[in-house]
Design an enzyme around this catalytic site. Structure first.
Site, PDB file in Angstrom:
ATOM      1  N   ASP A 623       6.139  -1.360  -7.514  1.00 47.86           N
ATOM      2  CA  ASP A 623       5.586  -1.964  -6.297  1.00 47.86           C
ATOM      3  C   ASP A 623       6.734  -2.507  -5.455  1.00 47.86           C
ATOM      4  O   ASP A 623       7.357  -3.505  -5.808  1.00 47.86           O
ATOM      5  CB  ASP A 623       4.607  -3.083  -6.659  1.00 47.86           C
ATOM      6  CG  ASP A 623       3.827  -3.601  -5.451  1.00 47.86           C
ATOM      7  OD1 ASP A 623       4.243  -3.319  -4.317  1.00 47.86           O
ATOM      8  OD2 ASP A 623       2.811  -4.274  -5.649  1.00 47.86           O
ATOM      9  N   HIS A 658       2.017  -0.373  -4.911  1.00 48.22           N
ATOM     10  CA  HIS A 658       1.115  -1.419  -4.437  1.00 48.22           C
ATOM     11  C   HIS A 658      -0.337  -0.970  -4.409  1.00 48.22           C
ATOM     12  O   HIS A 658      -1.243  -1.790  -4.309  1.00 48.22           O
ATOM     13  CB  HIS A 658       1.560  -1.864  -3.037  1.00 48.22           C
ATOM     14  CG  HIS A 658       1.001  -3.176  -2.608  1.00 48.22           C
ATOM     15  ND1 HIS A 658       1.252  -4.352  -3.297  1.00 48.22           N
ATOM     16  CD2 HIS A 658       0.197  -3.512  -1.571  1.00 48.22           C
ATOM     17  CE1 HIS A 658       0.633  -5.347  -2.685  1.00 48.22           C
ATOM     18  NE2 HIS A 658      -0.027  -4.866  -1.644  1.00 48.22           N
TER      19      HIS A 658
END
Length: 686
Positions: A623, A658
């Site tokens: 992420d 993400h």
């Protein structure tokens, strides 16, 4: 609590002597070393935590049944609204369980579709995703961006649509950018950053974006720099070519604040300068279309819920075309030489059509309470397509005839459930300071309000983002289990315009948490559930929401699922694009804003010996939006503070980011694990 008294044995997390001074306040950061995701010690910690988490999940007998049911329901055809460029139509389709949706091209609406780009062929595990695309004006070329393992970084290529073959063009170090073709179909505008450090590209801050023009068949090193601002490191640029091909519109953004600047460049004149049309960050301005030198813009200047204005770029004169109403003006397109506008009325969609002089024509009749998308096309198109979805209505594609006002179903999915067995209602409740907050509640028809129903309260509350009704297989399975789904429209979102957004930012951020806590208390007071049956969830800024509320009111919730959350509010601005969130959160470098951030920062408000709700933190090792250090440090601190008997786990996905572009297989596994965790901790085994 001694280790012998613990209900769970967590991996030991080394503490270091790290102290920072914030405006005279000394703050410890004993898990700072977890900010390096590539160190051997961090990798070993991740493996050890995942062993505990997956060891726990694997012992839940309902886990496999949940995954099976989610997979069964997920396996239906999903379509996007088709759109036209040149003489061709394009649309996305997922057969059901494909990891990534496939882009198709059609010679006509009733023609034979052909696969144009199938991202599933680009990796064995589906972790390469199509992140952005742009089709040339003549419909002959596809510029497309790919991201790997969920990263925000994109590599762009160009495909010949007729042959399906890629050209030699390759563009790198692109992030937070689309592309827009010139009308000679020979190239496109895009934005990029300088090449980062290879080792730290997933953590380093992103500054000094630049706008370029790429001509087909040339090397990226030969691209023309159109605009940059070495004196403004935080400025980003989005380039867009007008429908008439005469202007390049440059929207200048700074962080996540909706306020922007608007510049333009005359493409009909060689070496024309960039002209500053809007030169102050005073409001949000979205370019809609132009009539020669007259530009139509949606703005919230002196209209927090939005209005449409016209600016004469020769004289600077401004006129109002569609004034502000009680509802939020979300978007505007020009079709059939009319304005097609989408409004939010109490967080659900309304679509209205106006003539170019602003006079009202009609409202588009929608199938029910839900959310619409689409209504794209060219200025004189007499047909368009839109999508409609609701909590119990899978996304259906409609064709809309702009001359007759008639909607007809173009693509309707077939999902293996009966929507009449579920009901959605919208309620309004009062927050701590008296503000009226809307909330959608969906569950099986005829639910008994006995105060014992397992309930999943989901929220976001930030960055001007609105939570509107949408269909989710995961949420449907939760309701099949007998669960209640509750989604409040918290301040900080965009449901009631910019004033609503600002009421949940910076020094007002506590309002968002108060709104969420008040939603939980309302659900309990009105017989839906009790504190022992109430779970909360949210992702990204919603992960912060969950982290703040579980630390402020651990007594109110039985379980918490903070996903890819912003949890260290003192160092969020030091990684990737985190600095851009200061427009919503405020900055730790500002003494007053630091005090507000420190007061609610989840990482810094864990209290030793507290019995926290059963928690499964969810993050991903790649992420580069909200770096996993937030979740890593919060998990370590939460486990160290543990004063109860509940599991406090962290689930760390590998080769994922993400959330955008995540393969279907990984999404299904994550949902199954979330519901299995809640089934176990809420005692829903039966």
């Amino acid at each position: 609590m001694s280790d012998s008294a613990r209900a769970f044995s967590y991996p030991e997390t080394r503490k270091i002597e790290q102290f920072d001074d914030y405006h005279g306040v000394t703050v410890a950061d004993p898990y700072r070393w977890l900010e390096d995701p590539d160190s051997e010690e961090t990798k070993a910690w991740v493996e050890a935590q995942n062993r505990v988490t997956f060891g726990y999940l694997e012992q839940i007998p309902q886990r496999d049944l949940l995954k099976e049911r989610i997979t069964q329901l997920w396996n239906y055809e999903k379509y996007s609204a088709p759109f036209k460029e040149g003489d061709r139509y394009f649309y996305f389709k997922n057969d059901g369980l494909q990891n990534q949706s496939v882009l198709y091209v059609l010679p006509s609406l009733d023609g034979e579709p052909r696969v144009l780009l199938d991202p599933n062929t680009l990796s064995e595990d589906g972790t390469v995703a199509l992140s952005s695309y742009a089709i040339s004006e003549d419909g002959n070329y596809l510029a497309y961006g790919l991201s790997s393992s969920g990263s925000d970084w994109q590599e762009w290529k160009v495909r010949d649509i007729e042959t399906g073959e890629d050209l030699g063009d390759l563009l790198k170090w692109i992030k937070f950018s689309g592309a827009s073709w010139t009308h000679d179909n020979q190239g496109f505008f895009y934005s990029r950053y300088d090449e980062p450090n290879e080792k730290t590209q997933f953590e380093d801050t992103n500054y000094f974006q630049k706008l370029y023009y790429h001509r087909l068949g040339t090397e990226q090193s030969e691209d023309t720099l159109i605009y940059d601002r070495p004196d403004e490191k935080e400025w980003g640029f989005s380039g867009f070519v007008t429908e008439d091909g005469n202007y390049l519109i440059i929207s200048v953004w700074k962080g996540t604040d909706p306020k922007n600047l608007l510049f333009y460049k005359d493409l009909t004149a060689s070496n024309s300068p960039v002209i500053e049309l809007i030169s102050e960050f005073e409001a949000e301005y979205s370019f809609i279309d132009n009539d020669g030198a007259i530009f139509w813009l949606r703005t919230d200047l002196d209209a927090p819920r939005g209005r449409l204005i016209a600016i004469d770029t020769k004289t600077g004169e401004r006129t109002e075309v569609i004034p502000q109403t009680d509802d939020v003006l979300e978007s505007i397109n020009i079709l059939n030489n009319q304005f097609v506008t989408t409004y939010l009325k109490d967080a659900r969609s309304q679509v209205k059509i106006f003539n170019l002089d602003g006079s009202f024509v009609r409202e588009v009749e929608l199938p029910g309470i839900g959310s619409v998308g689409g209504f794209g096309g060219k200025r004189y198109d007499t047909e368009t397509f839109y999508s409609f979805t609701g909590f119990t209505a899978p996304t259906t594609i409609y064709r809309y005839d702009l001359t007759t006002g008639e909607s007809t179903i173009y693509r309707q999915p077939h999902v293996d459930f009966d929507p009449t067995q579920y009901e959605t209602q919208q309620v309004f409740y009062t927050s701590k300071d008296g503000t009226r907050i809307p909330m959608f509640i969906t569950h099986k028809t005829g639910l008994e309000l006995n105060g014992k129903n397992p309930t999943y309260l989901y929220g976001y509350g930030g960055f001007n983002i609105s939570l509107t009704p949408s269909f989710s297989v995961g949420q449907l399975v939760w309701m099949e289990l007998g669960g209640v789904l509750a989604i409040p429209n918290l301040r900080g979102g965009g449901e009631y315009g910019e004033a609503w957004h600002q009421a949940g930012t910076k020094l007002n951020k506590q309002n968002v948490f108060d709104d969420f806590i008040a939603a939980a208390e309302w659900l309990i007071a009105n017989g839906y559930t009790n504190a022992g049956q109430l779970a909360i969830g949210g992702g990204s800024n919603g992960g912060l929401l969950v982290g703040a509320c579980m630390t402020q009111r651990p007594d109110l919730f039985a379980a918490a699922l903070p996903a890819v959350g912003v949890l260290d509010m003192l160092r969020f601005h030091k990684f990737t694009i985190g600095w851009a969130w200061c427009s919503d959160y405020g900055s730790p470098d500002n003494p007053e804003e630091f005090a507000a951030l420190y007061a609610y920062s989840p990482l810094h408000n864990l209290k030793p010996g507290t019995a926290y709700p059963a928690t499964m933190i969810i993050t991903a090792d790649h992420d580069d939006r909200v770096v996993p250090a937030h979740s890593f440090k919060f998990a370590a601190a939460l486990q160290a503070a543990d004063g109860g008997q509940n599991p406090l786990l962290i689930r760390i996905e590998t080769k994922a980011g993400h959330g955008a572009g995540k393969p279907t297989a990984k999404v299904i596994e994550e949902i199954a694990d979330k519901w299995a965790f809640l089934v176990k901790v809420l005692g829903m085994e039966d």
